[in-house]
Design a protein around this motif. Sequence first.
Motif, short mmCIF file in Angstrom:
data_model
loop_
_atom_site.label_atom_id
_atom_site.label_comp_id
_atom_site.label_asym_id
_atom_site.label_seq_id
_atom_site.Cartn_x
_atom_site.Cartn_y
_atom_site.Cartn_z
N ASP A 25 -1.55 -55.70 88.26
CA ASP A 25 -1.40 -56.48 87.02
C ASP A 25 -0.82 -55.63 85.90
O ASP A 25 0.05 -56.07 85.16
CB ASP A 25 -2.75 -57.05 86.58
N THR A 26 -1.30 -54.39 85.78
CA THR A 26 -0.78 -53.48 84.75
C THR A 26 0.71 -53.25 84.94
O THR A 26 1.49 -53.34 83.98
CB THR A 26 -1.55 -52.15 84.78
N GLY A 27 1.13 -52.97 86.18
CA GLY A 27 2.56 -52.77 86.44
C GLY A 27 3.39 -53.99 86.12
O GLY A 27 4.49 -53.89 85.57
N GLU A 28 2.88 -55.16 86.45
CA GLU A 28 3.61 -56.39 86.16
C GLU A 28 3.74 -56.62 84.65
O GLU A 28 4.78 -57.07 84.17
CB GLU A 28 2.94 -57.58 86.85
N ILE A 29 2.69 -56.32 83.90
CA ILE A 29 2.74 -56.47 82.44
C ILE A 29 3.74 -55.48 81.85
O ILE A 29 4.57 -55.84 81.01
CB ILE A 29 1.34 -56.29 81.84
N LEU A 30 3.66 -54.23 82.29
CA LEU A 30 4.57 -53.20 81.75
C LEU A 30 6.03 -53.53 82.04
O LEU A 30 6.92 -53.23 81.24
CB LEU A 30 4.23 -51.83 82.31
N SER A 31 6.30 -54.16 83.18
CA SER A 31 7.69 -54.43 83.57
C SER A 31 8.14 -55.85 83.24
O SER A 31 9.19 -56.29 83.69
CB SER A 31 7.86 -54.14 85.06
N ALA A 32 7.38 -56.56 82.42
CA ALA A 32 7.67 -57.97 82.14
C ALA A 32 8.87 -58.20 81.22
O ALA A 32 9.37 -59.30 81.13
CB ALA A 32 6.44 -58.65 81.54
N LEU A 33 9.34 -57.15 80.52
CA LEU A 33 10.45 -57.33 79.57
C LEU A 33 11.59 -56.35 79.87
O LEU A 33 11.95 -55.52 79.03
CB LEU A 33 9.93 -57.10 78.14
N PRO A 34 12.22 -56.46 81.03
CA PRO A 34 13.24 -55.48 81.40
C PRO A 34 14.45 -55.46 80.47
O PRO A 34 15.12 -54.44 80.34
CB PRO A 34 13.63 -55.88 82.82
N GLU A 35 14.71 -56.57 79.80
CA GLU A 35 15.84 -56.61 78.87
C GLU A 35 15.55 -55.82 77.59
O GLU A 35 16.46 -55.36 76.92
CB GLU A 35 16.24 -58.06 78.55
N ARG A 36 14.28 -55.67 77.25
CA ARG A 36 13.90 -54.92 76.05
C ARG A 36 13.53 -53.47 76.38
O ARG A 36 13.85 -52.56 75.61
CB ARG A 36 12.72 -55.59 75.35
N ILE A 37 12.80 -53.29 77.48
CA ILE A 37 12.40 -51.94 77.88
C ILE A 37 12.22 -51.92 79.40
O ILE A 37 11.31 -52.53 79.95
CB ILE A 37 11.12 -51.45 77.16
#
Length: 179
Positions: free
Chosen positions: A57-69
């Motif tokens: 879940d943590t990884g999915e949250i961290l990678s949820a905005l690939p266009e921004r970061i």
Amino acid sequence: YFPVRFMGTDPEFDRQVKVFAAKFRDACAAEGVGRIIFLGVFTRKEARNQTIQAMIDTGEILSALPERIPTVWLQAGFILGSGSLLFDVLSNLVQKLPVLPTPPWMETRISVIGARDLQEYLFQAITIPLSGNVEVEIGLPPSSLREMLAATARVMGLTRVFLPVPIKAKRLSPAMLML
């Protein structure tokens, strides 16, 4: 680098971990950080317990905005190196037991990565070209705990006998690990 690995059993704790990950991601994006590097678990397909699911879940949250970061999500199994829990257990058992009982759970296959190799992956993750998120499975192919014990014995120059035990040996397993 996402700085921490959380472990807890309270549902409120799990919620707070998710909130922290989202705030960390958003703060990094707002400050113009070029990427987040996250060390997660080896497999995302079969979360078998709450701790593994929390890391996914943590990884999915961290990678949820690939266009921004963008996020570099390194997926590893157990870390194996001097001072790691797995290293200490393997070497301790091999040093102290000339005959090693091997209940069925010792055939469980897990993936490992050497501590130095992991460090190199973490350093390389800083400079790899990104155009979005990257997920990388790192480490050795899975092997059983019995195979790891045999390899540990070989490296230590010791001959050990492995005695298959056809029962789960619930009481034997903790006793072995406490040696």
